[in-house]
Each structure stands twice: as C-alpha cells, then as structure tokens.
Enzyme design. Sequence first.
Site, PDB file in Angstrom:
ATOM      1  N   SER A  15      -3.352  -0.159   7.659  1.00  0.00           N
ATOM      2  CA  SER A  15      -2.870   0.885   6.672  1.00  0.00           C
ATOM      3  C   SER A  15      -2.838   2.127   6.992  1.00  0.00           C
ATOM      4  CB  SER A  15      -3.400   0.536   5.489  1.00  0.00           C
ATOM      5  OG  SER A  15      -3.243  -0.789   5.215  1.00  0.00           O
ATOM      6  N   ARG A  37      -6.406   8.512   1.900  1.00  0.00           N
ATOM      7  CA  ARG A  37      -6.896   7.554   0.842  1.00  0.00           C
ATOM      8  C   ARG A  37      -6.072   7.546  -0.500  1.00  0.00           C
ATOM      9  NH1 ARG A  37     -10.975   4.392   1.635  1.00  0.00           N
ATOM     10  NH2 ARG A  37     -12.150   4.738   3.562  1.00  0.00           N
ATOM     11  N   HIS A  40      -3.036   5.723   0.437  1.00  0.00           N
ATOM     12  CA  HIS A  40      -3.412   4.430   0.396  1.00  0.00           C
ATOM     13  C   HIS A  40      -3.501   3.996  -0.957  1.00  0.00           C
ATOM     14  CE1 HIS A  40      -6.252   0.759   1.115  1.00  0.00           C
ATOM     15  NE2 HIS A  40      -5.107   0.602   2.140  1.00  0.00           N
TER      16      HIS A  40
END
Length: 211
Positions: A15, A37, A40
């Site tokens: 990812s 992050r 994500h």
Amino acid sequence: MNNFLTDPAQIERDSMSFIHQNLQRVWNAQELKVVERLIHTSGDLGLEPVIAIHKRAIEEGLHALKQGASVITDVEMVRAGIAKKALAQLGGTAECFLGDLRIPEKAAEWGLTRTMTALRLNKERLKGSIVAVGNAPTALIEVLELARNPEYRPALIVGIPVGFVGAKESKDLLWQKQEYPSITVLGTRGGSPMAATVINALIYLAIGRTL
C-alpha cells in the site's frame, strides 16, 4: 481468496509503495511518512494537495514526543486510535478530558461546547503537549485561543476536524497562524482516524519504526 494478500505486513508495504509511486508533490523523508499514512487512512490519493505541514511541525513534534509529552485529543475516538503502547515507550500518554465531571455545568455557564470546555478546564495541561483535534472545529478554535498564552501553548497542533460547518474555517485559521507548528488537511475532509494516524506517524518516527 488466492487473489488476495493475507499477510498484513505485506499489505501495508504494498500500500505504501503504491501511494509513494503516485505522489505528485515533493516531500522530505519525514513529511513523507505523515503524508503516506494520511492517504492510506483515507484511501484517497486526491488528499495530497490539501495536506499542509508547517515547516517546523515534525521537528517540534518529535522533540516533544522524545521528551515524554502527552498527546491531548478532542474526543475519545482520536485517543482510541493512537498507538498508546508505542507512545508509552517514549514516556507519553494519550489523554482526553471529556470525562471531566465539571464539564456540563461549566459548558452551560460559559456558553461553550463540551469539547471547548474540556480543554479550557485543563488548559495547564496543554503546554508542551501535542494536541490532536479530529472531530470538533470548536475544539480547534479553543486551542488556538488558549495558545495565545505561552503558558498554555502546545508544541504541535494537529488539527483535522471534519464536516461542513466550521471545519474548513477552523483549519484555515490554524494554517494562518504560522507562529504555531501545525499539521492539517485543508477543506472539509478530516476526522478522528486522520488525526490519530498523524500522531502515530510521528510516534513511529520517534521510536524508529520503519512502517
């Protein structure tokens, strides 16, 4: 199921690799950890253009964490998402003051929301902390008001409230206050998971975790 990865670590690596390959802006290595992050968590590559990271935000956040600073949140949902065991390795704790029994009476007396009241009642705890706002625009406004006094000024403000009433405006105001190191997502997008994921990215940087 043969077409799906089942190793959580590999899923995360893949990812992050996909996100990294599709970024459009230039970020330094530490900023990149926060940006990856956030994207994500949101599942949205289109978030990148509205991510705003103050030039001193990560430096000040890491310094505070390594000194054992507390992370203060506007709501329990943000606190729940923080990697508290990793934070404890640095000597810090995650705190939310909404359980303060004085809040209902004081909120009515002062004409404030409960999140604002919780912060005002515990303003001495803000100094040198990292504040993470993921839900309430009014809480972010209160933090900015309290931060005018150096005795109540956080080391870093992560302000990512979500919504269509006050959220954009509160984040615009935060970003205008360049005297305060901050991380935000401009516009209406945001939320508790995003605020928590920024804190976790900083915690992982502070303890040297690579993912």
